[in-house]
Scaffold this active site. Structure first.
Site, PDB file in Angstrom:
ATOM      1  N   GLU A 168       0.837  -1.198   0.000  1.00 14.61           N
ATOM      2  CA  GLU A 168       0.000   0.000   0.000  1.00 14.61           C
ATOM      3  C   GLU A 168       0.871   1.247   0.000  1.00 14.61           C
ATOM      4  OE1 GLU A 168      -3.802  -1.647   2.614  1.00 14.61           O
ATOM      5  OE2 GLU A 168      -2.412  -0.216   3.502  1.00 14.61           O
ATOM      6  N   HIS A 198      -5.613   7.161  13.624  1.00 17.63           N
ATOM      7  CA  HIS A 198      -6.128   5.795  13.511  1.00 17.63           C
ATOM      8  C   HIS A 198      -7.512   5.790  14.154  1.00 17.63           C
ATOM      9  CE1 HIS A 198      -5.298   1.232  13.844  1.00 17.63           C
ATOM     10  NE2 HIS A 198      -6.578   1.446  14.113  1.00 17.63           N
ATOM     11  N   ASN A 246     -11.301  -6.095  11.914  1.00 13.84           N
ATOM     12  CA  ASN A 246     -10.999  -7.085  12.943  1.00 13.84           C
ATOM     13  C   ASN A 246     -12.285  -7.799  13.312  1.00 13.84           C
ATOM     14  OD1 ASN A 246      -8.133  -6.559  13.418  1.00 13.84           O
ATOM     15  ND2 ASN A 246      -8.844  -4.564  14.094  1.00 13.84           N
ATOM     16  N   ARG A 273     -13.668  -9.592  15.587  1.00 14.20           N
ATOM     17  CA  ARG A 273     -13.662 -10.036  16.984  1.00 14.20           C
ATOM     18  C   ARG A 273     -13.931  -8.840  17.884  1.00 14.20           C
ATOM     19  NH1 ARG A 273      -8.884  -7.650  18.402  1.00 14.20           N
ATOM     20  NH2 ARG A 273      -7.216  -7.642  16.856  1.00 14.20           N
TER      21      ARG A 273
END
Length: 446
Positions: free
Chosen positions: A199, A207, A288, A290
């Protein structure tokens, strides 16, 4: 509802799941390694079963042993926590094959979203922007060609991985061959898959991640977003909710997260991670599949118990929560307390906990498996506690966190924690102003 579930994890997340299950009237089996035989989740469990020696590969990552433990104890479902096998579709499939419910997304969702390459493809189909990049690379020559087209610097990433492992920043063609080989080796060692993607490397960004919950039938809601920009070597140290984004941009990112999760009929708790650059451009990184370490700050601002929701959805209970019913209030901050000496480059610190005092008072929560007399084992992640606070606004949350950190005592011979580091962050003017990007820790420590 389930009568009995097994927790296939350790530490504070095992204890977190145990508490949620117990409030739902469910008996809990805790699977543990020999090194964790005296851990708090094991001591508090209805049943405990040893699944192997200390090394993770022989215990917490040992699928045959975990499935055998569940069958022997009569557990109807397995909660994988985070890390270890939580995002392993093979484990989810084998649970299903043995008549055990995997408390999490379907193996199909995990297969499609579990790799970074697969996540990028689904993001494109659901009209969610991604950083310019590639699918799985077949060779270093292909990586060189892609980097030339995208423009240096670029980032090599393990397709199957996370947590910054298997990542290498490449700033020139001369660096590519060595970096490619190193990233492949790390990816193989950590994730048993050497596949890499490439990338464009964005030097400075926030973030931001979106928490979603889905029923697996197309109904998906978001529970706000979190800012996880305080990191060291791609490992999160402090998280907060909500983020410090312009409201229009915030709503756009939330909508993108829900759109992508709906595209795959997502089931259970999931997190979509985004890069937001200083100009307000945002890009999907990965999902993610989870519960996250930092789910706690979302719980503090929403009043929801995300782990209970996970269990209820997996048990087949109707998920009827509407987006309009989710109201976020105030501001929450989480500090990850690690057994590390931050003044010595965050060197791991283990030992016996002799003196322990956790803070209390309004708006303070502690998730930890520590107790006085507990010996921190050297075999696992260094996270020993999560200190979470909630305030009416960010300013009050920072003041409350500073107060709570000052009350925290975790002492033993040679034992060091990151409490002093977090106090330093809370006192930092840039942090207090919210001027935080992923280079914050490097700037703070010089």
């Amino acid at each position: 509802m389930f009568r009995k579930i097994m927790v296939a994890n350790r530490g504070e997340i095992a204890l977190r799941v145990l508490r949620a299950a117990r409030e739902l009237g469910i008996k809990v089996v805790v699977a543990h390694s020999e090194a964790d035989s005296q851990s708090l989740p094991v001591l508090l469990a209805d049943e405990a079963i040893c699944i192997g020696p200390a090394p993770s590969a022989q215990s917490y990552l040992n699928i045959p042993n975990l499935l055998s433990a569940a069958l022997i104890t009569g557990a109807e479902a397995i909660h994988p926590g985070y890390g270890f096998l939580a995002e392993n579709p093979q484990f989810a499939e084998m649970c299903r094959d043995h008549g055990i419910v995997f408390i999490g997304p379907t193996p199909e969702s995990m297969h499609s979203l579990g790799s970074k390459a697969g996540g990028r493809e689904i993001a494109a189909r659901s009209n969610v922007p991604t950083v310019p990049g590639t699918g799985v690379l077949r060779s270093v020559e292909e990586a060189l060609e892609a980097a030339e087209a995208i423009g240096y610097p670029v980032l090599l990433k393990a397709s199957a991985g996370g947590g910054g492992r298997g990542q290498k920043v490449v700033r020139s063609p001369e660096e590519m061959r060595t970096a490619f080989a190193q990233a492949q080796l790390e990816a193989q060692n950590y994730f048993s898959d050497p596949s890499l993607i490439l990338e464009k490397y964005i030097e400075l960004f926030r973030h931001v991640e979106v928490q979603v919950m889905g029923d697996g039938k197309g109904h998906v809601v978001h529970v706000g977003e979190r800012d996880c920009s305080v990191q060291r070597r791609n490992q999160k140290l402090i998280e907060e909710a909500p983020s410090r984004l312009d409201e229009a941009l915030r709503q756009e990112i939330l909508a993108a997260g829900v759109r992508l999760a709906k595209y795959v009929n997502y089931q259970g708790a999931g997190t979509l991670e985004f890069i937001v650059d200083p100009e307000g451009n945002y890009y999907f990184m990965e999902m993610n599949t989870r519960i996250q370490v930092e789910h706690t700050v979302t719980e503090m601002v929403s009043g929801l118990d995300l782990v209970k929701l996970q269990i209820k959805i997996a048990a087949g209970e109707p998920f009827t929560l509407k987006q309009s019913e989710i109201v976020l209030r105030g501001h929450a901050i989480e500090c990850r307390i690690n057994a590390e000496d931050y003044e010595k480059d965050f060197r791991p610190s283990i030992g016996k906990v002799e003196t322990l005092h956790f803070p209390g008072g309004p708006g303070v929560r502690v998730d930890s498996h520590l107790y006085a007399g507990y010996s921190i084992p050297p075999h696992y992640d260094s996270l020993v506690a999560k200190l979470i606070v909630h305030g009416e606004d960010r300013q009050e949350a920072i003041a409350r966190m500073r107060r709570a950190l000052a009350e925290t005592v975790i002492e033993g011979p040679g034992l060091r924690t990151t409490v002093p580091f977090h106090l330093r962050v809370m006192d930092d003017e840039l942090y207090q102003r919210g001027e935080v990007y992923t280079d914050f820790v490097a700037r703070l420590l010089g």
